[in-house]
Write an enzyme that holds these catalytic residues in place. Structure first.
Site, PDB file in Angstrom:
ATOM      1  N   CYS A   2     -11.365  13.163  39.938  1.00 54.17           N
ATOM      2  CA  CYS A   2     -10.927  13.300  41.314  1.00 54.17           C
ATOM      3  C   CYS A   2     -10.244  12.015  41.793  1.00 54.17           C
ATOM      4  CB  CYS A   2     -12.058  13.625  42.285  1.00 54.17           C
ATOM      5  SG  CYS A   2     -12.919  15.127  41.895  1.00 54.17           S
ATOM      6  N   ARG A  27      -6.429  11.913  37.341  1.00 56.89           N
ATOM      7  CA  ARG A  27      -7.881  11.929  37.568  1.00 56.89           C
ATOM      8  C   ARG A  27      -8.433  13.340  37.760  1.00 56.89           C
ATOM      9  NH1 ARG A  27      -9.471   6.695  38.975  1.00 56.89           N
ATOM     10  NH2 ARG A  27     -11.457   7.446  39.738  1.00 56.89           N
ATOM     11  N   TRP A  80     -11.124  17.430  40.153  1.00 61.38           N
ATOM     12  CA  TRP A  80     -11.622  17.817  38.828  1.00 61.38           C
ATOM     13  C   TRP A  80     -12.990  18.438  39.123  1.00 61.38           C
ATOM     14  CZ3 TRP A  80     -15.934  16.769  35.793  1.00 61.38           C
ATOM     15  CH2 TRP A  80     -15.836  17.152  34.449  1.00 61.38           C
ATOM     16  N   ASN A 106     -15.157  11.888  45.815  1.00 60.60           N
ATOM     17  CA  ASN A 106     -15.121  11.816  44.356  1.00 60.60           C
ATOM     18  C   ASN A 106     -16.505  11.358  43.911  1.00 60.60           C
ATOM     19  OD1 ASN A 106     -14.681  11.141  41.644  1.00 60.60           O
ATOM     20  ND2 ASN A 106     -13.862   9.129  42.181  1.00 60.60           N
ATOM     21  N   GLY A 107     -17.175  12.165  43.111  1.00 66.35           N
ATOM     22  CA  GLY A 107     -18.510  11.773  42.651  1.00 66.35           C
ATOM     23  C   GLY A 107     -19.405  12.992  42.622  1.00 66.35           C
ATOM     24  N   GLU A 509     -11.974  10.777  15.366  1.00 71.51           N
ATOM     25  CA  GLU A 509     -10.919  10.643  16.375  1.00 71.51           C
ATOM     26  C   GLU A 509      -9.827  11.702  16.163  1.00 71.51           C
ATOM     27  OE1 GLU A 509     -10.630   9.335  19.103  1.00 71.51           O
ATOM     28  OE2 GLU A 509      -8.512   9.086  19.518  1.00 71.51           O
ATOM     29  N   LYS A 513      -8.803  14.397  19.022  1.00 70.47           N
ATOM     30  CA  LYS A 513      -7.425  14.547  19.530  1.00 70.47           C
ATOM     31  C   LYS A 513      -6.987  16.011  19.435  1.00 70.47           C
ATOM     32  CE  LYS A 513      -6.938  11.685  21.355  1.00 70.47           C
ATOM     33  NZ  LYS A 513      -7.678  10.491  21.525  1.00 70.47           N
ATOM     34  N   GLU A 516      -8.857  18.187  22.036  1.00 66.05           N
ATOM     35  CA  GLU A 516      -8.472  17.912  23.424  1.00 66.05           C
ATOM     36  C   GLU A 516      -7.166  18.567  23.836  1.00 66.05           C
ATOM     37  OE1 GLU A 516      -9.550  13.748  25.290  1.00 66.05           O
ATOM     38  OE2 GLU A 516      -8.455  13.518  23.430  1.00 66.05           O
ATOM     39  N   HIS A 532     -23.164  19.270   2.319  1.00 65.58           N
ATOM     40  CA  HIS A 532     -24.492  19.489   2.909  1.00 65.58           C
ATOM     41  C   HIS A 532     -24.468  20.537   4.020  1.00 65.58           C
ATOM     42  CE1 HIS A 532     -26.243  16.313   0.536  1.00 65.58           C
ATOM     43  NE2 HIS A 532     -25.267  15.503   0.908  1.00 65.58           N
ATOM     44  N   LYS A 629      -8.371  11.799  33.013  1.00 63.87           N
ATOM     45  CA  LYS A 629      -8.195  10.515  32.324  1.00 63.87           C
ATOM     46  C   LYS A 629      -9.348   9.570  32.577  1.00 63.87           C
ATOM     47  CE  LYS A 629      -5.589   7.660  29.952  1.00 63.87           C
ATOM     48  NZ  LYS A 629      -5.584   7.935  28.497  1.00 63.87           N
TER      49      LYS A 629
HETATM   50  O1  M6R Z   1     -11.942   5.335  29.944  1.00 63.99           O
HETATM   51  P1  M6R Z   1     -12.871   5.452  28.777  1.00 63.99           P
HETATM   52  O2  M6R Z   1     -12.328   4.832  27.539  1.00 63.99           O
HETATM   53  O3  M6R Z   1     -14.234   4.943  29.078  1.00 63.99           O
HETATM   54  O4  M6R Z   1     -12.995   7.006  28.508  1.00 63.99           O
HETATM   55  C1  M6R Z   1     -13.907   7.511  27.581  1.00 63.99           C
HETATM   56  C2  M6R Z   1     -13.574   8.934  27.230  1.00 63.99           C
HETATM   57  O5  M6R Z   1     -13.665   9.752  28.349  1.00 63.99           O
HETATM   58  C3  M6R Z   1     -12.155   9.046  26.656  1.00 63.99           C
HETATM   59  O6  M6R Z   1     -11.998   8.243  25.536  1.00 63.99           O
HETATM   60  C4  M6R Z   1     -11.831  10.506  26.280  1.00 63.99           C
HETATM   61  O7  M6R Z   1     -12.577  10.893  25.188  1.00 63.99           O
HETATM   62  C5  M6R Z   1     -10.329  10.606  26.056  1.00 63.99           C
HETATM   63  N1  M6R Z   1      -9.799  11.729  26.717  1.00 63.99           N
HETATM   64  C6  M6R Z   1      -9.961  10.591  24.625  1.00 63.99           C
HETATM   65  O8  M6R Z   1      -8.649  10.940  24.349  1.00 63.99           O
END
Ligand code: M6R
Length: 634
Positions: A2, A27, A80, A106-107, A509, A513, A516, A532, A629
């Protein structure tokens, strides 16, 4: 999570709110709204104007253009969803029962259920499913009490009411409030969610993040926890938790590239992937220049006195930052000989390990605002402060891309990865910047512990200095290859990523990616784990991406990949070109580099692979569904 943007001044604010929210859309982007107060009766009182819409901010900005609400004060929000699905009704601002008070938040208000039950018993009807809606109702009730006692409807009455309400709220929040009967007042407050004030010419702003202020002002003041600010067209009054007036000088926002544009790239994510050679070069110029003094292996801002006290390290992070931390932990343990553990910040807070002496705690967060990471760091500080034993003191370090973030403000030692603003929700160049910071720490600790010879340390530094050029070549080659093959994976439902040792976190990672941005289910495993259990999933419909880099576990990863191929899985290799690489159906070839620096390169094809699959599917790469983000709720 947010975004809040608010403004008060002497000009019409509706388009200003739209511009401010645009810079905060990363956000949250499931709905958005604004409220302004249109002055009536010579500024004695006003009328609230509300515009809200579901979906991307563009829907709201079109609405504002069509029917601009009047007013010189306003609050805005990009949402959000936490409580209640994304919809126009649940979009902020929320109003009180009299329709005179508007609030954006926001929160998460943790005790909202109890409070709303009490309000409903008093006959108050709720229109949304949000936790936020209790706030305007509660403020309204407090104002009623004050007016009944003969107080006038003005900014001070609103301030007192807001302060009373905040004292009963539990959870974390940032809020902005306006009241139609005090049309020259904007009230804002925060508890563990970011909020920054901006000082313009004859107008004042408030935003969840400082880059949103650029273009309006560069003079800013972050609100501290539990502070409340009363903004009028003439100035700002700041109050602490106890209602005491606070006086602090604002700062000047530095940096020219605080709000990025896409240049000629189709998406921010692709542009940011392409910016990685620059990220690496800037990092090397700052921390690993050729002319370092003889007794310094790296120019990190960490004092030798702190280094001397550290026997072990714990790292707290989430998501991609946790993967970078895992690469870091591998390096710190295996290269520099320092026992290091990485924790999910969200788990650490509620199940921390027993306290260990002489421990460095590192918080890693691109945004510097991740609620889980901040809360875990605060908890760790508190429990270490309580012991009063100097062996258990809180030695802290933050690694972030946002020097103006809460993380930077709360920790004394910070490594600024300096990757430049990252807009794509999927972290790419900041992941590289975080890994590089861990390479820096590794060089520092390795020379401090003398675990490695001077030659080994110099070799690692020299290898790192070659990375920017290698990245440039790799990105160019793999961009075209992944674009060519993306169509093969458009209907894929599951993908498995394998890596071992220092490249196991890269497998995680790669899977994150892909999940996401392409919404394809993907899972990363240490290659040895395949047999396993996960191997049961394999057939010709489940591709396997295997990271095989010559070094300690090269042969093992190749054997594990063969096991996948024997089950008809389509095999995609991230490996150097050679006779061994013939087992792969598709090869993203990487140069033959030392295994130590390989994660800086192996991640590139995985980023591009995910990007092109998502782009090919026509998905919203930069703002994938359900994500944001900056994750400022726990
Ligand atoms: O701002 P931060 O690095 O603390 O964020 C952590 C995660 O929310 C962030 O890395 C998230 O997994 C990303 N969307 C990865 O692409």
């Amino acid at each position: 999570m947010c975004g809040i943007f608010a403004v008060i001044g002497s000009r019409e604010v509706s388009s200003i709110l739209g511009d401010g929210l645009r810079k905060l859309e990363y956000r949250g982007y499931d709905s958005a709204g604004i409220a302004t107060i249109e002055n009536l009766n010579n500024g004695q009182f006003g009328k609230l104007n509300i515009r809200k819409s579901e979906g991307k901010l563009i829907n709201l900005t079109n609405l504002i253009k069509k029917k601009p609400p009047k007013g010189h004060v306003g609050i805005g929000h990009t949402r959000w969803a936490t409580h209640g699905k994304p919809s126009e009704i649940n979009a902020h601002p929320h109003l009180d029962f009299s329709g005179q008070i508007a609030v954006v938040q926001n929160g998460i208000i943790e005790n909202h259920r109890t409070l709303s039950e009490k309000l409903q018993l008093q006959g108050i009807k709720f229109t949304s499913e949000t936790d936020t809606e209790i706030i305007p109702h509660l403020i309204s009730l407090e104002i009623e009490k004050s007016l009944d006692c003969g107080l006038s409807p003005n900014g001070q009455t609103l301030l007192t009411a807001v302060q009373k309400v905040l004292s009963i709220l539990e959870g974390t929040y940032a809020i902005a409030v306006i009241w139609s009967q005090a049309p020259d007042t904007l009230l804002v407050a925060r508890r563990q969610a970011p909020l920054v004030l901006g000082f313009g010419e004859g107008e004042f702003f408030c935003a969840s993040d400082s880059p949103a202020l650029v273009g309006f002002t560069r003079t800013f003041l972050p609100l501290k926890d539990n502070e409340v600010a009363l903004l009028t067209p003439l100035g700002i009054e700041l109050y602490d938790d106890f209602g005491n007036r606070q006086h602090r000088a604002p700062s000047f926002l530095k940096g020219t590239e605080l709000f990025a544009d896409k240049r000629n790239f189709r998406h921010f994510m692709l542009k940011e992937i392409y910016e990685q050679p620059e990220t690496a070069q800037l990092w090397i110029d700052r921390f690993l220049p050729m002319d370092l003094p003889k007794d310094n292996s790296v120019a990190l801002p960490i004092s030798k006195s702190m280094l001397g006290k550290i026997e072990q390290i714990q790292i707290l992070a989430c998501g991609t930052s946790r993967h970078a931390s895992m690469v870091g932990a591998y390096l710190l343990e295996q290269f520099a000989g320092i026992p290091t553990k990485v924790y999910f910040a969200s788990e650490f807070r509620y199940s921390p390990p027993p306290l260990s002496p002489n421990t460095l705690t590192i918080g890693v967060s691109q945004s510097g605002e991740t609620a889980d990471t901040l809360a875990a760091l605060r908890m760790e500080k508190e429990r270490r402060d309580l012991t009063k034993d100097s062996d258990f003191s809180f030695h802290q370090l933050g690694i972030t891309n946002r020097i103006d973030s809460s993380l930077s403000r709360e920790l004394d030692n910070i490594i600024d990865i300096g990757s430049g603003i990252e807009i794509g929700v999927a972290a790419t160049k900041t992941f590289l910047g975080q890994m590089l910071s861990f390479y820096g720490l590794t060089l520092l600790f390795a020379s401090h512990t003398q675990k490695r010879s001077h030659q080994e340390i110099s070799k690692l530094s020299d290898d790192l200095r070659l990375i920017p050029k290698q990245l440039t070549d790799l990105i160019k080659r793999h961009d075209s290859l992944s674009k060519e093959i993306a169509h093969l994976f458009v209907d894929t439902k599951d993908v498995i990523f394998l890596g071992r040792g220092i490249n196991y976190p890269i497998a995680l990672e790669g899977a994150l990616k892909l999940k996401e941005i392409s919404y394809i289910h993907a899972q990363g495993y240490p290659a040895g784990e395949l047999k396993h259990g996960p191997i049961a999933l394999l057939d010709q419909h489940v591709p396997v991406v295997s990271i095989a880099v010559p070094g300690l576990v090269y042969e093992k990863v190749l054997s594990n990949s063969q096991e996948a191929k024997a089950r008809d899985a389509r095999l995609i290799g991230i490996a150097p070109h050679g006779s061994e690489s013939e087992i792969f159906d598709e090869l993203f070839s990487i140069p033959k580099v030392s295994e130590w620096v390989s994660p800086l390169l192996t991640v590139i094809p995985l980023q591009l692979f995910s990007y092109h699959i998502a782009a090919h599917k026509g998905l919203d790469v930069d703002q994938p569904r359900n994500l944001a983000k900056s994750v400022t709720v726990e």
